[in-house]
Design an enzyme around this catalytic site. Structure first.
Site, short mmCIF file in Angstrom:
data_model
loop_
_atom_site.label_atom_id
_atom_site.label_comp_id
_atom_site.label_asym_id
_atom_site.label_seq_id
_atom_site.Cartn_x
_atom_site.Cartn_y
_atom_site.Cartn_z
N SER A 127 0.84 -1.20 0.00
CA SER A 127 0.00 0.00 0.00
C SER A 127 0.87 1.24 0.00
O SER A 127 1.94 1.26 0.61
CB SER A 127 -0.89 0.01 1.25
OG SER A 127 -1.56 1.25 1.34
N TYR A 140 -2.25 -1.48 10.50
CA TYR A 140 -2.38 -1.83 9.08
C TYR A 140 -1.13 -1.41 8.32
O TYR A 140 -0.55 -2.18 7.55
CB TYR A 140 -3.62 -1.15 8.47
CG TYR A 140 -3.72 -1.33 6.97
CD1 TYR A 140 -3.99 -2.58 6.43
CD2 TYR A 140 -3.50 -0.26 6.10
CE1 TYR A 140 -4.05 -2.77 5.06
CE2 TYR A 140 -3.56 -0.45 4.73
CZ TYR A 140 -3.84 -1.70 4.21
OH TYR A 140 -3.89 -1.89 2.85
N1 LIG Z 1 -8.72 -0.37 -1.48
C1 LIG Z 1 -7.72 0.32 -0.99
O1 LIG Z 1 -7.88 1.52 -0.69
C2 LIG Z 1 -6.35 -0.32 -0.85
C3 LIG Z 1 -5.23 0.53 -0.89
C4 LIG Z 1 -3.96 -0.02 -0.79
C5 LIG Z 1 -3.81 -1.38 -0.66
N2 LIG Z 1 -4.90 -2.20 -0.60
C6 LIG Z 1 -4.68 -3.64 -0.47
O2 LIG Z 1 -5.13 -4.27 -1.66
C7 LIG Z 1 -5.51 -5.62 -1.37
C8 LIG Z 1 -6.88 -5.88 -1.97
O3 LIG Z 1 -7.80 -5.01 -1.34
P1 LIG Z 1 -9.13 -4.49 -2.07
O4 LIG Z 1 -9.09 -3.01 -2.00
O5 LIG Z 1 -9.34 -5.16 -3.36
O6 LIG Z 1 -10.22 -4.94 -0.97
P2 LIG Z 1 -11.38 -6.04 -1.03
O7 LIG Z 1 -12.32 -5.76 -2.14
O8 LIG Z 1 -11.91 -6.08 0.38
O9 LIG Z 1 -10.60 -7.40 -1.35
C9 LIG Z 1 -9.83 -8.07 -0.39
C10 LIG Z 1 -9.78 -9.53 -0.73
O10 LIG Z 1 -8.97 -10.19 0.24
C11 LIG Z 1 -9.65 -11.36 0.64
N3 LIG Z 1 -9.24 -11.86 1.96
C12 LIG Z 1 -9.31 -11.27 3.16
N4 LIG Z 1 -8.83 -12.08 4.11
C13 LIG Z 1 -8.44 -13.23 3.48
C14 LIG Z 1 -7.86 -14.45 3.89
N5 LIG Z 1 -7.60 -14.71 5.17
N6 LIG Z 1 -7.57 -15.39 2.95
C15 LIG Z 1 -7.86 -15.18 1.64
N7 LIG Z 1 -8.43 -14.05 1.19
C16 LIG Z 1 -8.71 -13.08 2.10
C17 LIG Z 1 -11.12 -10.98 0.62
O11 LIG Z 1 -11.89 -12.17 0.59
P3 LIG Z 1 -13.30 -12.38 1.34
O12 LIG Z 1 -14.34 -12.06 0.32
O13 LIG Z 1 -13.27 -13.82 1.71
O14 LIG Z 1 -13.32 -11.46 2.53
C18 LIG Z 1 -11.16 -10.21 -0.70
O15 LIG Z 1 -11.23 -11.08 -1.79
C19 LIG Z 1 -5.42 -5.78 0.14
O16 LIG Z 1 -4.21 -6.42 0.48
C20 LIG Z 1 -5.43 -4.34 0.65
O17 LIG Z 1 -4.77 -4.22 1.89
C21 LIG Z 1 -6.18 -1.70 -0.72
#
Ligand SMILES: NC(=O)c1ccc[n+]([C@@H]2O[C@H](COP(=O)([O-])OP(=O)(O)OC[C@H]3O[C@@H](n4cnc5c(N)ncnc54)[C@H](OP(=O)(O)O)[C@@H]3O)[C@@H](O)[C@H]2O)c1
Length: 248
Positions: A127, A140
Site C-alpha cells: 500500500s 495496518y
Molecule cells: N482499497 C484500498 O484503498 C487499498 C489501498 C492499498 C492497498 N490495498 C490492499 O489491496 C488488497 C486488496 O484489497 P481491495 O481493495 O481489493 O479490498 P477487497 O475488495 O476487500 O478485497 C480483499 C480480498 O482479500 C480477501 N481476503 C481477506 N482475508 C483473506 C484471507 N484470510 N484469505 C484469503 N483471502 C482473504 C477478501 O476475501 P473475502 O471475500 O473472503 O473477505 C477479498 O477477496 C489488500 O491487500 C489491501 O490491503 C487496498
C-alpha cells in the site's frame, strides 16, 4: 501458456487482476476464501480454488491443486482503523496473520518450484500508506511495511535464481470492499481524545481528489509479471504517485 495464481479474488483488486490476465490469454487460478466462480467470466483457462491465506492446510491444498504456476500474486488483505492505544492486540495479530504472514507463507511455499525452474515472479500487493505516516492506521501500515521489507530482502536472495519479487503500492480505492472491511475492524474511534483526529483523517478520505482504480492495480501487476525490467516497487493510481512525490 503461463499460469498466475492470485489470492483474494472475490472482489476488488484481486477480481480485476484475474479478469485482466484472463483477457490476455493466461491461465488463471483465482483463489478465494469462499469460491464463487460466477464472479469471473467462464473460461477454460480459469480455475477457482478455495484458499484462506491464514490456514497452512488451505495453502497446501490450493497449491497442490493448482500445479505448477509462473506468477504468484499475494493480494488478499484487509484494513483496520483505530487509535493504536485502543486497538486490541488480537486485532493487530489478525491483521498481520492475513496481510503479512499470509503473504510470507504463500511466498515460501512457491519459492522452491520457482528456484528449481530458474523462473517465477511473486507480486505482493502492499500500500502507498507505507510511504508516509498515517494516523489511525498504525497496525495496518505496519503490516504492509513488513511486506515491503520482507519482499525487498527475499528479492535479493532469489534474484540470482532467475526469480523476481515485486511490490505493487496502490493508493486509496473507494471502489473495492476495502472501506467496508476497515469499517468493520475499527476500535476506539469514538474516544473523545481522538475526536479531532478522526474528523481530520476520515474527512480527508471523503474529500474528492485523485484515487486508485482496480484497473491501475491490475495493470501494475501485469507489468511486474511480464516485464523483467520493471522496478521492484510499482505505484498504482494517481494518488499513490502524488504520495510518492510528497514523500520523496
Ligand atoms: N482499497 C484500498 O484503498 C487499498 C489501498 C492499498 C492497498 N490495498 C490492499 O489491496 C488488497 C486488496 O484489497 P481491495 O481493495 O481489493 O479490498 P477487497 O475488495 O476487500 O478485497 C480483499 C480480498 O482479500 C480477501 N481476503 C481477506 N482475508 C483473506 C484471507 N484470510 N484469505 C484469503 N483471502 C482473504 C477478501 O476475501 P473475502 O471475500 O473472503 O473477505 C477479498 O477477496 C489488500 O491487500 C489491501 O490491503 C487496498
Amino acid at each position: 501458456m503461463k499460469t498466475v495464481l492470485i489470492t483474494g479474488c472475490s472482489s476488488g483488486f484481486g477480481l480485476e487482476t484475474a479478469r485482466h490476465f484472463l483477457d490476455r490469454d493466461w491461465r488463471v487460478v483465482a483463489t478465494m476464501r469462499t469460491p464463487r466462480a460466477e464472479v469471473l467470466p467462464p473460461s477454460e483457462r480459469l480455475r477457482v480454488l478455495a484458499l484462506d491465506v491464514t490456514q497452512p492446510e488451505s495453502i497446501r491444498r490450493a497449491l497442490e491443486a493448482a500445479g505448477p504456476i509462473d506468477v504468484l500474486v499475494n493480494n488478499a488483505g484487509f484494513g483496520a482503523g483505530a487509535p493504536f492505544e485502543r486497538m486490541p492486540m488480537a486485532s493487530v495479530r489478525q491483521l498481520f496473520e492475513t496481510n503479512t504472514f499470509g503473504t510470507m507463507a504463500l511466498t515460501q511455499a512457491v519459492l522452491p518450484q520457482f528456484r528449481q525452474r530458474g523462473a517465477g515472479v511473486v507480486v505482493n500487493v502492499s500500500s502507498s500508506i507505507t510511504l508516509k505516516p498515517v494516523p489511525l492506521a498504525a497496525a495496518y501500515r505496519a503490516s504492509k511495511a513488513a511486506v515491503n521489507a520482507f519482499t525487498e530482502s527475499v528479492a535479493a536472495e532469489v534474484e540470482s535464481f532467475g526469480v523476481r519479487m515485486h511490490l505493487v503500492l496502490p493508493g486509496r480505492a473507494p471502489d473495492t470492499r476495502f472501506g467496508e472491511t476497515v469499517r468493520s475492524h475499527t476500535s476506539g474511534l469514538d474516544h473523545p481524545a481522538y475526536a479531532g483526529l478522526v474528523r481530520q483523517v476520515y474527512g480527508a478520505m471523503d474529500a474528492s481528489g485523485p484515487i486508485t482504480h482496480p484497473q491501475d492495480v491490475a495493470e501494475a501487476v501485469w507489468r511486474a509479471a511480464n516485464d523483467p525490467a520493471s522496478p521492484l516497487r510499482l505505484l498504482a493510481g494517481a494518488d499513490a504517485e502524488a504520495w510518492a512525490a510528497e514523500a520523496a
